[in-house]
Write a protein that holds these residues in place. Structure first.
Motif, PDB file in Angstrom:
ATOM      1  N   GLN A  56       0.787  -1.231   0.000  1.00 31.77           N
ATOM      2  CA  GLN A  56       0.000   0.000   0.000  1.00 31.77           C
ATOM      3  C   GLN A  56       0.822   1.287   0.000  1.00 31.77           C
ATOM      4  N   TYR A  57       2.066   1.244   0.465  1.00 32.67           N
ATOM      5  CA  TYR A  57       2.801   2.497   0.679  1.00 32.67           C
ATOM      6  C   TYR A  57       4.215   2.483   0.104  1.00 32.67           C
ATOM      7  N   SER A  58       4.485   1.646  -0.878  1.00 36.72           N
ATOM      8  CA  SER A  58       5.830   1.559  -1.440  1.00 36.72           C
ATOM      9  C   SER A  58       6.279   2.850  -2.115  1.00 36.72           C
ATOM     10  N   THR A 368      -6.016  -8.002   2.933  1.00 37.23           N
ATOM     11  CA  THR A 368      -6.175  -7.877   1.490  1.00 37.23           C
ATOM     12  C   THR A 368      -7.582  -8.273   1.086  1.00 37.23           C
ATOM     13  N   GLY A 369      -7.912  -8.005  -0.150  1.00 38.45           N
ATOM     14  CA  GLY A 369      -9.230  -8.375  -0.659  1.00 38.45           C
ATOM     15  C   GLY A 369     -10.195  -7.210  -0.628  1.00 38.45           C
ATOM     16  N   LYS A 370     -11.359  -7.419  -1.205  1.00 39.87           N
ATOM     17  CA  LYS A 370     -12.365  -6.375  -1.291  1.00 39.87           C
ATOM     18  C   LYS A 370     -13.041  -6.164   0.056  1.00 39.87           C
ATOM     19  N   LYS A 409      -3.144   7.195   8.599  1.00 43.88           N
ATOM     20  CA  LYS A 409      -2.828   8.324   9.467  1.00 43.88           C
ATOM     21  C   LYS A 409      -1.329   8.435   9.696  1.00 43.88           C
ATOM     22  N   ILE A 410      -0.694   7.314   9.969  1.00 37.17           N
ATOM     23  CA  ILE A 410       0.736   7.334  10.263  1.00 37.17           C
ATOM     24  C   ILE A 410       1.560   7.683   9.036  1.00 37.17           C
ATOM     25  N   PHE A 411       1.245   7.048   7.904  1.00 41.20           N
ATOM     26  CA  PHE A 411       2.121   7.153   6.753  1.00 41.20           C
ATOM     27  C   PHE A 411       1.656   8.126   5.672  1.00 41.20           C
ATOM     28  N   LYS A 412       0.353   8.439   5.636  1.00 40.57           N
ATOM     29  CA  LYS A 412      -0.134   9.330   4.586  1.00 40.57           C
ATOM     30  C   LYS A 412      -0.475  10.727   5.080  1.00 40.57           C
ATOM     31  N   SER A 413      -1.111  10.820   6.247  1.00 39.01           N
ATOM     32  CA  SER A 413      -1.615  12.131   6.657  1.00 39.01           C
ATOM     33  C   SER A 413      -1.359  12.459   8.125  1.00 39.01           C
ATOM     34  N   PRO A 414      -0.113  12.313   8.596  1.00 40.04           N
ATOM     35  CA  PRO A 414       0.148  12.699   9.988  1.00 40.04           C
ATOM     36  C   PRO A 414      -0.011  14.195  10.225  1.00 40.04           C
ATOM     37  N   GLU A 415      -0.023  14.973   9.133  1.00 36.68           N
ATOM     38  CA  GLU A 415      -0.175  16.422   9.276  1.00 36.68           C
ATOM     39  C   GLU A 415      -1.625  16.834   9.495  1.00 36.68           C
TER      40      GLU A 415
END
Length: 464
Positions: A56-58, A368-370, A409-415
């Motif tokens: 998800q965050y590579s 994983t998965g839908k 929250k941790i990796f995409k939008s901590p701001e």
């Protein structure tokens, strides 16, 4: 270090320190990626804090090192996660060589403090899986280490992040039932999931600190967050009456047990490819048996637990954990001066739910998965009025949708400021385990335990 990476680390630090602090924005993926290492390549480390981050965050982070004491599990974990980074059996060597910015700790609970403290001392921010640690002395050592360091610690509490738990928090924040008076909270582990703890190292007090700490820390953190106060005193009862020495028979392990045809708890690990590849195929390296007999004599944790907790704001909590229930789920009743909130998850009698308990657990843990969206009710009942049923949309996978929201929250939008204050730092981690540690001490002494007597943290009336 580039400007964007400075902003990333600054944001991580402020996330852990206080959600009330302003968070500065930063740009991912425009310069170098966040350098991450993982210590502990068991099931939680390789899936939730490993493969899911790679998948998800590579674009914004990269694993630069993996560490474990078991070289076989380490190599399988590397393949499962999907990274090409180097592997290490020596943590300090890994940190010195790879120079990570973030250390993720997913080792055995009793060793969390070692890697948290070393990581902080070696100049890294640290993210640890729950529980923070297993006793008050290790907790104090972690508190001291973070204070001395200019780095910060985040605890990976995902239950706060599910939409269902957040709806309960929203109602309480909006004063829907007035001033809190008391809470009744009961968690039921089924004979599939509950039994699994007693097969593993979790069944031994010195490794996991008992389920008061390993499992209940999730629940106590959720309650501390809902109640918006900190625990001041705990009195508890507990005993081992079902598993361990109480079993009618016992064997070496499930694979070789002569009682497999008569034991209702028999688990055939050979039918689980992931568990075989991760654990059984590498047990010769460290002797860790994943399908241990849950009636073995050296199990010394409790399998029935009940506690009463008084909070600094005078709210009283009545809590219980059942480890061999026919079904898995929980229910809570929150009483206030103006009404009551009732909430529950996975109580089969409340709806026509025929899902297999093992399948239910697999869905909850799935990364994983839908996403399967379901609507679950929360009951708001004000004094002198008819009750209101609030339907909450949530995912069934990833701990009710909490896993992905925590990661984002941790990796995409901590701001981005979170109005619900869901990010957990070292104090949150400490206050959740101190209830469980206090409960253990209460059972041992037969006396109520003051939380302030366990570490130098003094309970606050309000968390914020």
């Amino acid at each position: 270090m580039t400007n964007s990476r400075r902003k990333f680390i600054s944001s991580i630090s402020m996330l852990a320190a206080s959600t009330a602090m302003p968070i500065h924005a930063f740009d991912f993926g425009k310069t170098k990626k966040l350098k991450v290492v993982l210590v502990g390549t068991g099931v939680r480390g390789t899936s939730f804090w490993g493969k899911r981050l790679v998948d998800q965050y590579s674009d914004i982070l990269e694993f630069v090192g993996l560490c474990d004491i078991n070289p076989g599990r380490l190599e399988y974990g590397k393949k499962y996660i999907g990274t090409s980074c180097p592997t290490f059996t020596d943590f300090e060597k890994m940190v010195k060589k790879t120079k990570p910015e973030l250390v993720i700790v997913t080792t055995k609970d009793s060793t969390h403090h070692e890697f948290i403290i070393k990581g902080l001392e070696m100049g890294c921010d640290v993210l640890t899986e729950k529980p923070l640690t297993t006793d008050e002395d290790k907790c104090q050592a972690i508190l001291d280490a973070e204070r001395k360091s200019d780095k910060k610690l985040i605890v990976g509490f995902n239950y706060r992040w599910s939409p269902y738990a957040t709806k309960v928090k929203e109602l309480l924040m909006n004063n829907a039932i007035g001033k809190l008076v008391s809470v009744d909270f009961h968690w039921y582990l089924n004979t599939y999931h509950g039994a699994s703890y007693f097969r593993r190292w979790h069944g031994e007090m010195e490794s996991g600190g008992s389920l008061w700490v390993h499992k209940s820390t999730h629940h106590f953190d959720l309650l501390n967050w809902w109640i918006d106060s900190e625990p001041s005193e705990v009195f508890a009862y507990g005993d081992l009456e079902f598993y361990g020495k109480n079993g009618p028979f016992r064997g070496d392990k499930c694979r070789t047990c002569t009682h497999k045809n008569e034991c209702k708890f028999h688990w055939d690990i050979t039918k689980d490819e992931r568990m075989m590849n991760l654990y059984a195929n590498h047990e010769h390296h460290d002797g860790y048996i994943r399908d241990n007999c849950l009636f073995r004599e050296d199990i010394d944790i409790y399998d029935k637990m009940s506690a009463q907790v008084k909070y600094a704001n005078n709210t009283v909590l009545n809590y219980s954990l059942t480890t061999y229930s026919p079904y898995e789920g929980w229910r809570v009743g929150i009483n206030g001066t103006e009404g009551r909130i009732e909430a529950w998850q996975d109580i089969p009698y409340f709806k026509n739910d025929t899902i297999d308990e093992a399948e239910k657990h697999a869905k909850e843990m799935a990364q994983t998965g839908k996403d399967e969206i379901a609507y679950e009710p929360v009951i708001l009942h004000k004094l002198w009025n008819k009750h209101e049923t609030i339907q909450v949309a949530m995912e069934k996978s990833g701990h009710g949708g909490g896993d992905k929201r925590l990661h984002d929250k941790i990796f995409k939008s901590p701001e981005t400021k979170d109005p619900y204050g869901r990010t957990a730092g070292v104090r949150d981690g400490a206050m959740s385990i101190l209830i469980g540690i206090g409960a253990r001490r209460s059972i041992e002494t037969g006396k109520p335990i003051k939380i302030a007597d366990l570490t130098d943290l003094k309970p606050k009336i309000e968390r914020s």
